[in-house]
Design an enzyme around this catalytic site. Structure first.
Site, PDB file in Angstrom:
ATOM      1  N   ASP A 167       0.817  -1.212   0.000  1.00 51.52           N
ATOM      2  CA  ASP A 167       0.000   0.000   0.000  1.00 51.52           C
ATOM      3  C   ASP A 167       0.849   1.261   0.000  1.00 51.52           C
ATOM      4  OD1 ASP A 167      -2.512  -1.200  -0.080  1.00 51.52           O
ATOM      5  OD2 ASP A 167      -2.563  -1.484   2.095  1.00 51.52           O
ATOM      6  N   ASP A 215      -5.281  -5.599  -5.288  1.00 49.30           N
ATOM      7  CA  ASP A 215      -5.055  -4.168  -5.033  1.00 49.30           C
ATOM      8  C   ASP A 215      -3.651  -3.736  -5.467  1.00 49.30           C
ATOM      9  OD1 ASP A 215      -6.665  -5.643  -3.328  1.00 49.30           O
ATOM     10  OD2 ASP A 215      -6.258  -4.445  -1.565  1.00 49.30           O
TER      11      ASP A 215
END
Ligand code: GLY
Length: 383
Positions: free
Chosen positions: A93, A156
């Protein structure tokens, strides 16, 4: 966009050094300091603060929209709180955090400090590359020496790749681009099901690089069609086409987008999971629609066929109009821009809330329509 700017300036005095991530049931923001890293607690994985960059990006969008210098000043100040996370070795992330903050700040100000922050984050992301007999992938979760995370990859990650592509272009060091493209190739092989929906996560066999199992973390079930994951995939393949100039990735983005739009079937926003048996009564995830609208605009920019590009742009604008008409958060007691996002239904975190990443991809898409190239250089047509 005016609403966004107003709400952000209203919110700032109550945030202190923390950042919003999801709204609570009473409409107020839940907050987290930027310093909270991802990690395991026993066997439970916690994502930490991967939202903080989006708050900075939203200030920059507001600044570019209305010209208010206060947004730029706040973004620059808040970057000081986020920048230390550029050394974080624990999470994919890191891409989200810095592609929405340091990169657009560098684009707007040309301050080399923001460039170096983005490059340090990109080095951390590149270091997550795991070699396999079939290529490689960027592992999603956990310290590199933790086998649980090392073998795992999430869809993701595709949307974190733009940090690597930017770093490759900035430094002329192809190792960033090669790492990202290897990841995109492995994801194409292991995440895309026969029906063209995508797994949320894959556990790899190492060193073979084959899929041991596909599973979910935030979707309804291991084999279900988690809507936001498809959005991340579409965005990631559009970005991969942009960075490599390879038409094949653009075709894949088109294919995955068609699958999403087919499942959406004209609804005003995506359900959180297309396989929720509640059907039209299912909890929504407006963030999934916002991410896909954003990706469709990028596809339209890259697509050389004017007719197809125009169709993609129309689809993007139709999604944005539906979000504006049906799902804008106009009530002053409700913070955030888009209602009915769904961060994680299985974990009951923001299951029906404004979610900061949804607001970011939504606002960025609106700015791409209103002021193309303002936040980052617009994509050029593929040959
Ligand atoms: N971690 C990305 C997402 O929740 O979609």
């Amino acid at each position: 966009m005016d609403l966004l700017s107003r709400k952000m300036l209203e919110d700032e005095p109550s945030l202190g050094v923390s950042f919003p991530y999801v709204t609570r049931p009473d409409g107020s923001w839940d907050l987290m300091p930027a310093s909270v890293s991802a990690g395991y607690s026993g066997d439970a994985w916690s994502h930490g603060n991967w939202f903080c960059g989006f708050w900075i990006g939203l200030h920059l969008v507001s600044h570019l929209h209305g010209g208010d210098e206060a947004h730029l000043a706040i973004a620059t100040e808040r970057m000081r709180l986020v920048a230390p996370r550029s050394h974080d070795p624990n999470t994919h992330d890191i891409g989200f955090i810095f592609l929405s903050s340091a990169l657009p700040l560098f684009h707007l100000t040309a301050d080399p400090l923001h460039c170096e922050t983005g490059l340090e984050a990109a080095r951390q992301l590149r270091a997550r590359l795991v070699r396999t007999d079939l290529g490689g992938y960027v592992s999603s979760w956990g310290p590199h020496d933790d086998q649980r995370g090392r073998r795992s990859s999430a869809i993701d990650t595709m949307a974190n790749l733009p940090l690597l592509y930017w770093a490759g272009e900035q430094t002329r060091d192809d190792s960033f681009t090669v790492a990202a493209e290897l990841h995109a190739q492995s994801t194409e092989r292991t995440f895309i099901r026969e029906d063209l929906s995508t797994y949320h996560a894959v556990e790899y066999d190492l060193p073979a690089g084959t899929r041991n199992r596909g599973y979910t973390f935030q979707g309804l079930g291991d084999e279900s069609f988690w809507s936001r994951g498809q959005g991340w995939a579409i965005l990631g393949y559009a970005e991969t086409a942009r960075a490599t100039g390879n038409r094949r990735y653009l075709d894949l983005a088109h294919t995955l987008a068609d699958r999403f739009l087919e499942a959406l079937a004209g609804r005003s926003a995506a359900p959180w999971d297309f396989d929720d048996p509640a059907g039209d009564d299912a909890t929504l995830d407006t963030a999934a629609s916002a991410i896909v609208a954003n990706a469709l605009l990028q596809i339209a920019d890259l697509e050389p066929d004017a007719g197809i590009a125009g169709k993609r742009r129309d689809q993007a604008i139709a999604l944005l109009e539906d979000l504006c008409r049906e799902h804008l958060s106009r009530d002053p007691s409700e913070r955030g821009l888009l209602r009915h996002g769904c961060y994680s239904k299985p974990h009951n975190i923001g299951p029906d809330a404004a979610v900061l990443f949804g607001d970011y991809y939504f606002a960025e898409a609106l700015l791409m329509v209103l002021k193309p190239g303002a936040l980052r250089p617009a994509a050029k047509k593929l040959a």
